[in-house]
Design an enzyme around this catalytic site. Sequence first.
Site, PDB file in Angstrom:
ATOM      1  N   LYS A 197       0.802  -1.058  -0.055  1.00  7.94           N
ATOM      2  CA  LYS A 197      -0.016   0.078  -0.100  1.00  7.94           C
ATOM      3  C   LYS A 197       0.855   1.170   0.200  1.00  7.94           C
ATOM      4  CE  LYS A 197       0.552   1.494   4.345  1.00  7.94           C
ATOM      5  NZ  LYS A 197       0.840   2.656   5.006  1.00  7.94           N
ATOM      6  N   THR A 254      -3.796   5.474   3.594  1.00  5.92           N
ATOM      7  CA  THR A 254      -2.705   6.040   3.179  1.00  5.92           C
ATOM      8  C   THR A 254      -2.874   6.701   1.910  1.00  5.92           C
ATOM      9  OG1 THR A 254      -1.676   4.161   4.173  1.00  5.92           O
ATOM     10  CG2 THR A 254      -0.014   5.529   2.833  1.00  5.92           C
TER      11      THR A 254
END
Length: 338
Positions: A197, A254
């Site tokens: 990620k 994120t």
Amino acid sequence: MFPDSVPQRIAVLGAGSWGTTFAKVLADAGRDVVLWARRESVAESIRDRRENEQYLPGVLLPAGVEADTDFDRALDGADAVALAVPSQSLRENMGVFRDSLPPDVPLISLAKGVEIGTGLRMSEVIARVGHLDPARIVVLSGPNLAVEIAAGRPTATALACTDHDRAVAVQHACATPYFRPFTITDVVGAEIAGTGKNVIALACGISDGLGLGLNTTASLITRGLHEVTRLGEALGAVPATFAGLSGLGDLVATCSSPLSRNRTLGRRLAEGLGLDAALAAGGGQVAEGVVSCRSVRDLAHRHRVDMPITEAVYRVCYQHLPPTAMIDFMMDQPHSPE
Ligand SMILES: NC(=O)c1ccc[n+]([C@@H]2O[C@H](COP(=O)([O-])OP(=O)(O)OC[C@H]3O[C@@H](n4cnc5c(N)ncnc54)[C@H](O)[C@@H]3O)[C@@H](O)[C@H]2O)c1
Ligand SMILES: O=P(O)(O)OC[C@H](O)CO
């Protein structure tokens, strides 16, 4: 249920923004915490002013957090140990800590990354360097932006361990009204999701810095999840993990938050800074995606997994591909079923 094995005294090794925040979470959960800092100035700031001025300014740390630069003292009597140093220095640090680690206690792995060169996940580095049973290692990973958690804003996370009872013990040790941990047994999935990620967040930062819209961001998140899941499956992960907190949850946080160091770094690259200047502008805080685009790409090649977003980020970081051309590179991929 509150198992007898819940750790009470916990050493957190690494006093960056996440180690410091996790130390606060543990203290707020009622644990006694010793936070090991490499530098005396960081330990002194915590001891004297109850604040980690360098890595977590403006956050008052509770009395339950002690700070020390001597890891032997920090580890003395600990009945759990959290490792909070960046991924690429974990091997070196584990080599130093190894002989001082108390036997049998859970080791909580906080770093998100895959080691360059070896392709090892963080729990594998910990187990190999420490000569430890992998079932002692609990991987904590989820939508956990340190600054939000340090401010007491609610979040959830995943604790992954092949030994469910151990994960439950750590779950009880770190649960607070603002920090809600869930247990899973898929360590591979949690680690690959947490590593991948950061690379996708870099791509989202680039897209944002180029002034592209939410359609682009959503496409990157969705296709990013797809490619990271494919890598995870190739390594033996459970696909459902990628729909959970350590997968989609962390990816969304994120890729969407201006607090993310990885997304911010991507923005800076899109604004025209070179990699070194963009890293320097981050004030020395780690943006793991920069190294992870290399180590994840290597793993993907080794396992013949197609990861076009990771490849594009790698080319921007290491092969001078201009950020605008990164988008063209992704849009020009061969057409395929979803
Ligand atoms: N900050 C977050 O929001 C967050 C949340 C979840 C996970 N993480 C992960 O936690 C890990 C640590 O991140 P952070 O945010 O605390 O980083 P940071 O940049 O805030 O701090 C890094 C810490 O590691 C120390 N350090 C750097 N190089 C070292 C070395 N060679 N040996 C020993 N210590 C060294 C620094 O002194 C500092 O204390 C990363 O893998 C990150 O992806 C961070
Ligand atoms: O600030 P970042 O980009 O390192 O992300 C921090 C955490 O991993 C978010 O869960």
